[in-house]
Design a protein around this motif. Sequence first.
Motif, PDB file in Angstrom:
ATOM      1  N   LEU A  65      -4.409 -11.154   4.052  1.00 26.69           N
ATOM      2  CA  LEU A  65      -4.685 -12.596   4.063  1.00 26.69           C
ATOM      3  C   LEU A  65      -6.193 -12.828   4.041  1.00 26.69           C
ATOM      4  CD1 LEU A  65      -2.088 -13.670   6.782  1.00 26.69           C
ATOM      5  CD2 LEU A  65      -2.047 -14.400   4.381  1.00 26.69           C
ATOM      6  N   ALA A  66      -6.905 -12.011   4.830  1.00 22.00           N
ATOM      7  CA  ALA A  66      -8.358 -12.158   4.912  1.00 22.00           C
ATOM      8  C   ALA A  66      -9.014 -11.867   3.571  1.00 22.00           C
ATOM      9  CB  ALA A  66      -8.917 -11.229   5.985  1.00 22.00           C
ATOM     10  N   ALA A  67      -8.499 -10.854   2.881  1.00 19.93           N
ATOM     11  CA  ALA A  67      -9.110 -10.445   1.617  1.00 19.93           C
ATOM     12  C   ALA A  67      -9.124 -11.589   0.608  1.00 19.93           C
ATOM     13  CB  ALA A  67      -8.361  -9.242   1.045  1.00 19.93           C
ATOM     14  N   GLU A  68      -8.161 -12.483   0.719  1.00 21.20           N
ATOM     15  CA  GLU A  68      -8.149 -13.625  -0.206  1.00 21.20           C
ATOM     16  C   GLU A  68      -8.785 -14.868   0.416  1.00 21.20           C
ATOM     17  OE1 GLU A  68      -4.882 -14.460  -2.673  1.00 21.20           O
ATOM     18  OE2 GLU A  68      -4.222 -12.366  -2.822  1.00 21.20           O
ATOM     19  N   GLY A  69      -9.417 -14.680   1.565  1.00 20.09           N
ATOM     20  CA  GLY A  69     -10.120 -15.817   2.193  1.00 20.09           C
ATOM     21  C   GLY A  69      -9.182 -16.806   2.867  1.00 20.09           C
TER      22      GLY A  69
ATOM     23  N   VAL B  88      -0.117 -17.695   0.566  1.00 23.36           N
ATOM     24  CA  VAL B  88       0.230 -17.121   1.869  1.00 23.36           C
ATOM     25  C   VAL B  88       1.634 -16.527   1.800  1.00 23.36           C
ATOM     26  CG1 VAL B  88       0.754 -17.669   4.276  1.00 23.36           C
ATOM     27  CG2 VAL B  88      -1.284 -18.652   3.189  1.00 23.36           C
ATOM     28  N   ARG B  89       2.531 -17.277   1.212  1.00 27.27           N
ATOM     29  CA  ARG B  89       3.936 -16.854   1.167  1.00 27.27           C
ATOM     30  C   ARG B  89       4.082 -15.526   0.429  1.00 27.27           C
ATOM     31  NH1 ARG B  89       7.680 -21.672  -0.635  1.00 27.27           N
ATOM     32  NH2 ARG B  89       7.194 -22.382   1.465  1.00 27.27           N
ATOM     33  N   ARG B  90       3.348 -15.415  -0.664  1.00 33.95           N
ATOM     34  CA  ARG B  90       3.428 -14.198  -1.477  1.00 33.95           C
ATOM     35  C   ARG B  90       2.899 -12.990  -0.671  1.00 33.95           C
ATOM     36  NH1 ARG B  90      -0.602 -12.641  -4.133  1.00 33.95           N
ATOM     37  NH2 ARG B  90      -1.591 -14.671  -4.374  1.00 33.95           N
ATOM     38  N   ILE B  91       1.781 -13.187   0.012  1.00 36.08           N
ATOM     39  CA  ILE B  91       1.182 -12.075   0.762  1.00 36.08           C
ATOM     40  C   ILE B  91       2.063 -11.695   1.957  1.00 36.08           C
ATOM     41  CG2 ILE B  91      -0.814 -11.403   2.160  1.00 36.08           C
ATOM     42  CD1 ILE B  91      -2.484 -13.216   0.300  1.00 36.08           C
ATOM     43  N   VAL B  92       2.608 -12.706   2.621  1.00 43.85           N
ATOM     44  CA  VAL B  92       3.479 -12.420   3.767  1.00 43.85           C
ATOM     45  C   VAL B  92       4.694 -11.629   3.294  1.00 43.85           C
ATOM     46  CG1 VAL B  92       4.955 -13.403   5.548  1.00 43.85           C
ATOM     47  CG2 VAL B  92       2.708 -14.419   5.110  1.00 43.85           C
ATOM     48  N   ALA B  93       5.277 -12.062   2.181  1.00 39.72           N
ATOM     49  CA  ALA B  93       6.472 -11.372   1.678  1.00 39.72           C
ATOM     50  C   ALA B  93       6.151  -9.915   1.357  1.00 39.72           C
ATOM     51  CB  ALA B  93       7.014 -12.089   0.445  1.00 39.72           C
ATOM     52  N   ALA B  94       4.945  -9.661   0.852  1.00 41.61           N
ATOM     53  CA  ALA B  94       4.583  -8.293   0.469  1.00 41.61           C
ATOM     54  C   ALA B  94       4.333  -7.399   1.684  1.00 41.61           C
ATOM     55  CB  ALA B  94       3.345  -8.310  -0.434  1.00 41.61           C
ATOM     56  N   HIS B  95       3.903  -7.998   2.793  1.00 38.28           N
ATOM     57  CA  HIS B  95       3.494  -7.162   3.934  1.00 38.28           C
ATOM     58  C   HIS B  95       4.441  -7.184   5.125  1.00 38.28           C
ATOM     59  CE1 HIS B  95      -0.216  -7.309   1.586  1.00 38.28           C
ATOM     60  NE2 HIS B  95      -0.451  -6.120   2.131  1.00 38.28           N
ATOM     61  N   ASN B  96       5.375  -8.120   5.135  1.00 36.78           N
ATOM     62  CA  ASN B  96       6.338  -8.145   6.239  1.00 36.78           C
ATOM     63  C   ASN B  96       7.475  -7.185   5.902  1.00 36.78           C
ATOM     64  OD1 ASN B  96       7.554  -9.011   8.655  1.00 36.78           O
ATOM     65  ND2 ASN B  96       8.786 -10.528   7.542  1.00 36.78           N
ATOM     66  N   THR B  97       7.146  -5.925   5.835  1.00 34.85           N
ATOM     67  CA  THR B  97       8.095  -4.911   5.359  1.00 34.85           C
ATOM     68  C   THR B  97       8.969  -4.417   6.508  1.00 34.85           C
ATOM     69  OG1 THR B  97       6.485  -3.198   5.860  1.00 34.85           O
ATOM     70  CG2 THR B  97       6.459  -4.091   3.613  1.00 34.85           C
ATOM     71  N   PRO B  98      10.115  -3.825   6.173  1.00 36.54           N
ATOM     72  CA  PRO B  98      10.953  -3.232   7.226  1.00 36.54           C
ATOM     73  C   PRO B  98      10.168  -2.218   8.054  1.00 36.54           C
ATOM     74  CG  PRO B  98      12.141  -3.283   5.134  1.00 36.54           C
ATOM     75  CD  PRO B  98      10.742  -3.737   4.842  1.00 36.54           C
ATOM     76  N   GLU B  99       9.273  -1.498   7.398  1.00 34.54           N
ATOM     77  CA  GLU B  99       8.472  -0.505   8.102  1.00 34.54           C
ATOM     78  C   GLU B  99       7.545  -1.193   9.134  1.00 34.54           C
ATOM     79  OE1 GLU B  99       8.577   2.516   8.461  1.00 34.54           O
ATOM     80  OE2 GLU B  99       6.578   3.082   9.227  1.00 34.54           O
ATOM     81  N   ALA B 100       6.901  -2.275   8.714  1.00 35.12           N
ATOM     82  CA  ALA B 100       6.013  -2.994   9.636  1.00 35.12           C
ATOM     83  C   ALA B 100       6.812  -3.506  10.836  1.00 35.12           C
ATOM     84  CB  ALA B 100       5.334  -4.157   8.907  1.00 35.12           C
ATOM     85  N   ILE B 101       8.001  -4.006  10.561  1.00 38.64           N
ATOM     86  CA  ILE B 101       8.836  -4.539  11.646  1.00 38.64           C
ATOM     87  C   ILE B 101       9.261  -3.412  12.584  1.00 38.64           C
ATOM     88  CG2 ILE B 101      11.081  -5.613  12.134  1.00 38.64           C
ATOM     89  CD1 ILE B 101      10.650  -7.192   9.458  1.00 38.64           C
TER      90      ILE B 101
END
Lengths: 332, 381
Positions: B47-51, B16-29
């Motif tokens: 997150l869903a893609a990895e179940g 979870v931590r790895r995926i969150v770090a990859a997607h919580n980007t400045p752009e998303a924010i």
Amino acid sequence: MELAFSSDQRELLDAFEQFFSKESGPAVVRRAEPLGHDDSLWHRLDAMEVWGSGASTADLAVIAESAGRWIAPVPFVEHAVASPLIDEVGAGIATIALRPATADGAWRLVPAGAVADVVIGVDGADLVAVRSTPPGSGPLNHASAPLADRSARDGVRTVLGPAADMAALLARWKVLTAASLVGVASMALELALAYVQERQQFGVPIGSFQAVQHGLADLPGMIDGARLLAHKAAGAIDRGDDGRCNIALNEIDDPLALASMAFVFAADVAAHATDRSLHFHGGYGFAEEYDIQLYYRRARGWALILGEPTAELLTLADRFWPETVAAQGSGH
Amino acid sequence: MDFELSPEVVAYRERVRRIVAAHNTPEAIRVQHETGTFNNPALNRALAAEGLIERAVPGLGAGDPIELWVLFNEIEKAGSPVDALGVAVMIAGVVQHVGNDRQKAELIPAVTSGEALICMGYSEPDVGSDLSALTTRAVRDGDEWVINGAKMWTTMAHEARWVILLARTDPDLPRHKGLTMFLIPMDTPGIRVDPVHTMATERTNATFYDDVRVGDDCVLGEVNGGWRVMSVALSFERGVMGGTNPGVPLLEHTAAWARRSGRLAEPAVREKLARVAIDNHVAALLTQRSAWIAASGGLPGLEGSMTKLFASESYQKASRWFQEMAGAEGLLQLEQPGAAADGWIEYDARHSPVTTIYGGTTEINKNNIAERHLGLPRARR
Ligand SMILES: Cc1cc2nc3c(=O)[nH]c(=O)nc-3n(C[C@H](O)[C@H](O)[C@H](O)COP(=O)(O)OP(=O)(O)OC[C@H]3O[C@@H](n4cnc5c(N)ncnc54)[C@H](O)[C@@H]3O)c2cc1C
């Protein structure tokens, strides 16, 4: 994962609740004032052989909470911390000096210093144990605690190790004191609950006023939080975890940091809970005759004997953000 | 006590931590703060893609039930929004517990694939804390229900695929007993969504239901059993699913600012930072305890109230301390040159007030604790 006491710990708690409620009721506590020590209670507690080398910090914290609930006039915490180090020196009450000796060899305001046969503390570069005759009295103080100054030089003196070894003793003292402060806070809340349901004003129990209820309702979460933190710290000490403090992830396993956090938080909660409880007793809370004042004074006295909370917090900050220590060239 | 996570849960947390770090980007924010829609669809899908979402749905997933807490705690600590996905996962759990086969078949895969959001229609313009007084009506007409009324604060209604709507179905029964929960597709004719903007940029909505016709299969749980369904939902929510560690990113932002600006050397600053670190850790332990009770099959209602109360009050205290500490620069907003902590201190000072209001106010939680935990008599109000 188990975030409640284990069944063994619940039994331990029950046993000590029975013991302290019977042997250390408010009459016993009052009779022991102002010295704050009851020698016959001490001998009965000692006979329960809780200090055996097998006792984990977590189990001792369960007992310390019970001792705190009954504000037992015995140096449970100090002896639990110091006694494992003095097998070779002999029996009697042992304690620790929280601050290093002064240049002329005095340990100031040692907890249980008025009654302890052996004091362990830092003198210069060494951690030493000194056996000498306790004074049997000390300065009158807020918590009616058996404080006294002791000499780090006069008496039978044994060097136990380098001064740095004191850190582990202090951590255990902080965790067990935190647990006893959780006990102080939880009993202060119980006293308040009993009082506000019995006392009537305006024709109803004062506990039916929302202002009174709301003044008490944030306490159980704080008390539970303080207990969880104290036991997390105790577990870390027992395992001897490595010193991880990751503030960004809120993951902290370091025993010294957790001990310090548990101590500061429990001290805050105990001060807060006794303050609220005393307040909702109205004028009677201020009267010598009511028990809450006994708790109010110990909540402060048992914590502040270590010194100002700010110093503890600054030491914690040094562990959490060490780069500033490096920049300053020294710690606190 | 034993605070350790099992190795499987630690492995889950790392993923979870790895995926969150990859997607919580400045752009998303930036997009979140620009649109007021505090959701990160790319993160949800990853997150869903990895179940990882399916594993966390209460009563459904193959994972350790404690993973529900781990998932949302990780998202929250990273400073990524939790409420949108949190509500969806919570309602998927409710559907798993009390839903009919069709509801399960449609809603659960839509949530576990990270595609669908769901909104909660409980509060009304005139009904908040005293929720059982709600007036939205659902009236039977043949084998259909006709719903009329207005809901307030229906957050994410403008993005959600379904609303769970609490409506009065029997005005003759005592207040709590005449309520029914409905699970209704948001594209059902007769539903209108109007934006409501908040001080903290976040958008929520007023929703209106004008002769909305739905079948019996839209009833979630029993007819007149809506209060119980809501209690199940609340037990997942309060103190388990995020919203209890917002002080962690605030502390991280503030410490980073203090380090950069040289303020970290000041004892007054260090003392406050250390105090907030302690409160953050206590909030996490209380949350972990609620999650542990839920994961062991209990209902952590009161423990959740205690957790929510402590966490929200201490977050407010922290945000006030930090804004005062930062002085004038603490008034500057995100992306403004010179803003303390890049504007996060100002943002948290704007955001923190709502945390003692939504999800049950501080006073309602204190009432609960006083009456049901401390055993005090019902208050004179
Ligand atoms: C940003 C935001 C998002 C939200 N999202 C949703 C959502 O998605 N779905 C949804 O259904 N709702 C949502 N809510 C609504 C939220 O749950 C309510 O705001 C909350 O329950 C309080 O109700 P109220 O605002 O009507 O305040 P009121 O109930 O009017 O309370 C006002 C004040 O009176 C106090 N008070 C009320 N009753 C008592 C009492 N018995 N004793 C002591 N004090 C009392 C309260 O504590 C509060 O301080 C959201 C709210 C906000 C602000």
